[in-house]
Design a protein around this motif. Structure first.
Motif, PDB file in Angstrom:
ATOM      1  N   TYR A  94       0.830  -1.210   0.000  1.00 48.57           N
ATOM      2  CA  TYR A  94       0.000   0.000   0.000  1.00 48.57           C
ATOM      3  C   TYR A  94       0.863   1.259   0.000  1.00 48.57           C
ATOM      4  CZ  TYR A  94      -3.855   3.139   0.964  1.00 48.57           C
ATOM      5  OH  TYR A  94      -4.781   4.151   0.861  1.00 48.57           O
ATOM      6  N   ALA A  95       1.879   1.298   0.873  1.00 45.17           N
ATOM      7  CA  ALA A  95       2.713   2.492   0.970  1.00 45.17           C
ATOM      8  C   ALA A  95       3.508   2.715  -0.312  1.00 45.17           C
ATOM      9  CB  ALA A  95       3.656   2.377   2.163  1.00 45.17           C
ATOM     10  N   THR A  96       4.095   1.652  -0.855  1.00 42.68           N
ATOM     11  CA  THR A  96       4.920   1.791  -2.050  1.00 42.68           C
ATOM     12  C   THR A  96       4.100   2.257  -3.242  1.00 42.68           C
ATOM     13  OG1 THR A  96       6.432   0.062  -1.277  1.00 42.68           O
ATOM     14  CG2 THR A  96       6.479   0.593  -3.631  1.00 42.68           C
ATOM     15  N   MET A  97       2.910   1.686  -3.421  1.00 42.59           N
ATOM     16  CA  MET A  97       2.111   2.065  -4.574  1.00 42.59           C
ATOM     17  C   MET A  97       1.445   3.435  -4.389  1.00 42.59           C
ATOM     18  SD  MET A  97       3.203  -0.209  -6.354  1.00 42.59           S
ATOM     19  CE  MET A  97       2.609   0.748  -7.757  1.00 42.59           C
ATOM     20  N   THR A  98       1.239   3.860  -3.154  1.00 42.48           N
ATOM     21  CA  THR A  98       0.754   5.218  -2.924  1.00 42.48           C
ATOM     22  C   THR A  98       1.835   6.231  -3.297  1.00 42.48           C
ATOM     23  OG1 THR A  98      -0.696   4.461  -1.134  1.00 42.48           O
ATOM     24  CG2 THR A  98      -0.203   6.807  -1.217  1.00 42.48           C
ATOM     25  N   VAL A  99       3.085   5.917  -2.954  1.00 37.96           N
ATOM     26  CA  VAL A  99       4.206   6.771  -3.366  1.00 37.96           C
ATOM     27  C   VAL A  99       4.312   6.799  -4.889  1.00 37.96           C
ATOM     28  CG1 VAL A  99       6.713   7.022  -3.353  1.00 37.96           C
ATOM     29  CG2 VAL A  99       5.522   6.471  -1.241  1.00 37.96           C
ATOM     30  N   ALA A 100       4.203   5.626  -5.513  1.00 35.53           N
ATOM     31  CA  ALA A 100       4.301   5.562  -6.976  1.00 35.53           C
ATOM     32  C   ALA A 100       3.208   6.406  -7.622  1.00 35.53           C
ATOM     33  CB  ALA A 100       4.194   4.113  -7.441  1.00 35.53           C
ATOM     34  N   GLY A 101       1.998   6.329  -7.087  1.00 35.72           N
ATOM     35  CA  GLY A 101       0.904   7.133  -7.619  1.00 35.72           C
ATOM     36  C   GLY A 101       1.154   8.617  -7.456  1.00 35.72           C
ATOM     37  N   ALA A 102       1.710   9.005  -6.292  1.00 36.73           N
ATOM     38  CA  ALA A 102       1.986  10.419  -6.035  1.00 36.73           C
ATOM     39  C   ALA A 102       3.081  10.946  -6.964  1.00 36.73           C
ATOM     40  CB  ALA A 102       2.390  10.617  -4.575  1.00 36.73           C
ATOM     41  N   LEU A 103       4.137  10.167  -7.140  1.00 37.35           N
ATOM     42  CA  LEU A 103       5.261  10.620  -7.966  1.00 37.35           C
ATOM     43  C   LEU A 103       4.954  10.545  -9.457  1.00 37.35           C
ATOM     44  CD1 LEU A 103       8.324   9.117  -6.049  1.00 37.35           C
ATOM     45  CD2 LEU A 103       7.387  11.433  -5.927  1.00 37.35           C
ATOM     46  N   SER A 104       3.877   9.839  -9.823  1.00 37.47           N
ATOM     47  CA  SER A 104       3.476   9.791 -11.236  1.00 37.47           C
ATOM     48  C   SER A 104       2.824  11.099 -11.676  1.00 37.47           C
ATOM     49  CB  SER A 104       2.485   8.647 -11.462  1.00 37.47           C
ATOM     50  OG  SER A 104       1.223   8.942 -10.888  1.00 37.47           O
ATOM     51  N   PHE A 105       2.361  11.908 -10.697  1.00 36.62           N
ATOM     52  CA  PHE A 105       1.652  13.166 -10.945  1.00 36.62           C
ATOM     53  C   PHE A 105       0.333  12.953 -11.688  1.00 36.62           C
ATOM     54  CE2 PHE A 105       6.085  14.438 -10.359  1.00 36.62           C
ATOM     55  CZ  PHE A 105       5.930  15.367  -9.338  1.00 36.62           C
ATOM     56  N   VAL A 106      -0.158  11.722 -11.678  1.00 36.91           N
ATOM     57  CA  VAL A 106      -1.500  11.438 -12.186  1.00 36.91           C
ATOM     58  C   VAL A 106      -2.487  11.741 -11.054  1.00 36.91           C
ATOM     59  CG1 VAL A 106      -3.066   9.642 -13.017  1.00 36.91           C
ATOM     60  CG2 VAL A 106      -0.657   9.656 -13.750  1.00 36.91           C
ATOM     61  N   PRO A 107      -3.569  12.484 -11.317  1.00 38.95           N
ATOM     62  CA  PRO A 107      -4.511  12.818 -10.238  1.00 38.95           C
ATOM     63  C   PRO A 107      -4.989  11.582  -9.480  1.00 38.95           C
ATOM     64  CG  PRO A 107      -5.057  14.052 -12.214  1.00 38.95           C
ATOM     65  CD  PRO A 107      -3.979  13.085 -12.600  1.00 38.95           C
ATOM     66  N   GLY A 108      -4.799  11.596  -8.158  1.00 41.24           N
ATOM     67  CA  GLY A 108      -5.214  10.473  -7.327  1.00 41.24           C
ATOM     68  C   GLY A 108      -4.407   9.212  -7.560  1.00 41.24           C
ATOM     69  N   GLY A 109      -3.347   9.291  -8.367  1.00 44.74           N
ATOM     70  CA  GLY A 109      -2.586   8.094  -8.705  1.00 44.74           C
ATOM     71  C   GLY A 109      -3.401   7.091  -9.505  1.00 44.74           C
ATOM     72  N   LEU A 110      -4.481   7.552 -10.147  1.00 47.11           N
ATOM     73  CA  LEU A 110      -5.415   6.653 -10.828  1.00 47.11           C
ATOM     74  C   LEU A 110      -4.702   5.783 -11.866  1.00 47.11           C
ATOM     75  CD1 LEU A 110      -8.497   9.008 -11.348  1.00 47.11           C
ATOM     76  CD2 LEU A 110      -8.368   6.993  -9.856  1.00 47.11           C
ATOM     77  N   GLY A 111      -4.949   4.507 -11.798  1.00 46.51           N
ATOM     78  CA  GLY A 111      -4.351   3.561 -12.730  1.00 46.51           C
ATOM     79  C   GLY A 111      -3.001   3.069 -12.247  1.00 46.51           C
ATOM     80  N   VAL A 112      -2.102   3.986 -11.924  1.00 47.69           N
ATOM     81  CA  VAL A 112      -0.765   3.611 -11.459  1.00 47.69           C
ATOM     82  C   VAL A 112      -0.858   2.836 -10.148  1.00 47.69           C
ATOM     83  CG1 VAL A 112       1.480   4.485 -10.703  1.00 47.69           C
ATOM     84  CG2 VAL A 112       0.268   5.608 -12.584  1.00 47.69           C
ATOM     85  N   THR A 113      -1.567   3.400  -9.178  1.00 52.39           N
ATOM     86  CA  THR A 113      -1.692   2.749  -7.875  1.00 52.39           C
ATOM     87  C   THR A 113      -2.447   1.433  -7.985  1.00 52.39           C
ATOM     88  OG1 THR A 113      -1.667   4.899  -6.753  1.00 52.39           O
ATOM     89  CG2 THR A 113      -2.566   3.034  -5.526  1.00 52.39           C
ATOM     90  N   GLU A 114      -3.570   1.436  -8.715  1.00 52.33           N
ATOM     91  CA  GLU A 114      -4.389   0.219  -8.798  1.00 52.33           C
ATOM     92  C   GLU A 114      -3.645  -0.933  -9.464  1.00 52.33           C
ATOM     93  OE1 GLU A 114      -7.345   3.581  -8.446  1.00 52.33           O
ATOM     94  OE2 GLU A 114      -5.435   3.238  -9.455  1.00 52.33           O
ATOM     95  N   ILE A 115      -3.019  -0.659 -10.590  1.00 50.11           N
ATOM     96  CA  ILE A 115      -2.309  -1.725 -11.305  1.00 50.11           C
ATOM     97  C   ILE A 115      -1.150  -2.254 -10.461  1.00 50.11           C
ATOM     98  CG2 ILE A 115      -0.867  -2.226 -13.321  1.00 50.11           C
ATOM     99  CD1 ILE A 115      -2.653  -0.276 -14.895  1.00 50.11           C
ATOM    100  N   GLY A 116      -0.421  -1.358  -9.817  1.00 49.56           N
ATOM    101  CA  GLY A 116       0.692  -1.785  -8.971  1.00 49.56           C
ATOM    102  C   GLY A 116       0.225  -2.642  -7.807  1.00 49.56           C
ATOM    103  N   MET A 117      -0.882  -2.249  -7.165  1.00 49.24           N
ATOM    104  CA  MET A 117      -1.398  -3.045  -6.055  1.00 49.24           C
ATOM    105  C   MET A 117      -1.816  -4.432  -6.514  1.00 49.24           C
ATOM    106  SD  MET A 117      -3.576  -0.069  -4.052  1.00 49.24           S
ATOM    107  CE  MET A 117      -4.366  -1.176  -2.882  1.00 49.24           C
ATOM    108  N   VAL A 118      -2.481  -4.502  -7.659  1.00 48.40           N
ATOM    109  CA  VAL A 118      -2.925  -5.802  -8.180  1.00 48.40           C
ATOM    110  C   VAL A 118      -1.731  -6.702  -8.477  1.00 48.40           C
ATOM    111  CG1 VAL A 118      -4.033  -6.940 -10.146  1.00 48.40           C
ATOM    112  CG2 VAL A 118      -5.119  -4.956  -9.085  1.00 48.40           C
TER     113      VAL A 118
END
Length: 327
Positions: free
Chosen positions: A255-279
């Protein structure tokens, strides 16, 4: 003391941004569900113990409360006086635009403080910046604590190292007085934007104040507790699916790693980046978790955290919007 005049928010622009974010999220989630086979994902959701979603939502609410304490601490540190009830509403309102393009929600809180309290945005934007920096430091700390939960995957470790380097560079940059002064003097020499020098100096001074050792440690401590709540929520949600399980250490890392990845992607809400990484991480590392279960768990977790935050933010924004009568 007479309060400053308050102007109405531009509802059309904000509404369009929010609708674009929701539409993008819907498209992403439909695509992910199709990727995992609609019927199988729906079947997993049908087996889910929804009491775990309630527990996850309550933990997310605790996350917001702890982060508000950090927000309040920062305001007091800069000598910004705002009644706590109103300040709480302003803080929560920032969540309303989490999924809008351009990170508008980050600026909204400073805008609302200016409209309600008459505080210059150059003085409050450092609070918004410091919030994000302390959140990233805390999430990276949680990732490090959870990294022992994976035995062999190298990609998450490389991602963690890259994120740590970026955040460390950001902390140094916002704390380095000479660098800030050099940038401001450069801006002052430029036509048109040169007049922004005094505001940039105010921003720079406040930013350095919030990144001194004591306020940084206090803020990171509160952020670690806050984000640990959502890591626990993720673990509980996953455990709500029959046969699925992950240790708290592993859930924290994912959860923490993919939340960071979503934040650093600069995609609003980390949409897509966070979900795919978590899966992908769940399928690769968690016990009894296939792709359909991972997708279902990710959808529920994001509902309890991201989308619950957006809903809370919209209610708060309606309460504290400029121009609203207090009667």
């Amino acid at each position: 003391m007479t309060e400053p005049p308050r102007r109405e928010l531009p509802p059309g622009r904000l509404g369009r941004g929010l609708m674009l974010g929701i539409a993008a999220a819907a498209a992403i989630y439909v695509g992910l569900a199709a990727w995992g086979d609609w019927s199988k994902v729906a079947a997993r959701l049908g087996q889910f113990r929804w009491s775990m979603a309630l527990a996850g939502t309550l933990l997310a609410a605790l996350n917001y409360l702890l982060r508000f304490l950090k927000w309040d601490y920062y305001l007091r540190r800069l000598g910004i006086d705002c009644p706590r009830g109103r300040s709480f509403g302003i803080f929560l309102s920032g969540f309303s635009l989490t999924v809008t393009p351009g990170k508008v929600g980050e600026v909204l809180k400073s805008y609302l403080l200016r409209e309600w309290q008459g505080v210059a945005m150059a003085r409050t934007m450092p609070v918004v910046l410091a919030e994000r920096v302390s959140d990233l430091v805390a999430l990276l700390a949680l990732s490090v604590l959870g990294i022992g939960g994976i035995a062999s995957l190298q990609s998450p470790r490389r991602l963690l190292l890259a994120g740590t380097a970026l955040v460390a560079a950001l902390v140094v940059a916002v704390s380095w007085e000479q660098l800030g002064e050099l940038l401001i003097r450069t801006v002052e020499r430029l036509p048109v934007v040169g007049r922004l020098g005094p505001k940039l100096r105010e921003f720079s001074r406040a930013t350095r104040e919030l990144h001194r050792p004591v306020p940084l440690l206090v803020a990171v401590g509160l952020s670690v507790l806050a984000w640990a709540c959502e890591c626990l929520a993720f673990q509980l949600v996953l455990g709500g699916f029959p046969g699925a399980a992950a240790s708290l250490q592993l859930a924290t890392f994912i959860y923490a790693t993919m939340t960071v990845a979503g934040a650093l992607s600069f995609v609003p809400g980390g949409l897509g980046v966070t979900e795919i990484g978590m899966v992908e991480l769940l399928v690769a590392t968690a016990q009894g978790v296939d792709r359909q279960t991972a997708l279902a768990a990710t959808f529920v977790t994001r509902g309890c955290t991201l989308w619950f935050a957006v809903l809370v933010g919209l209610v708060a924004l309606w309460r504290v919007r400029p121009g609203r009568s207090r009667a």
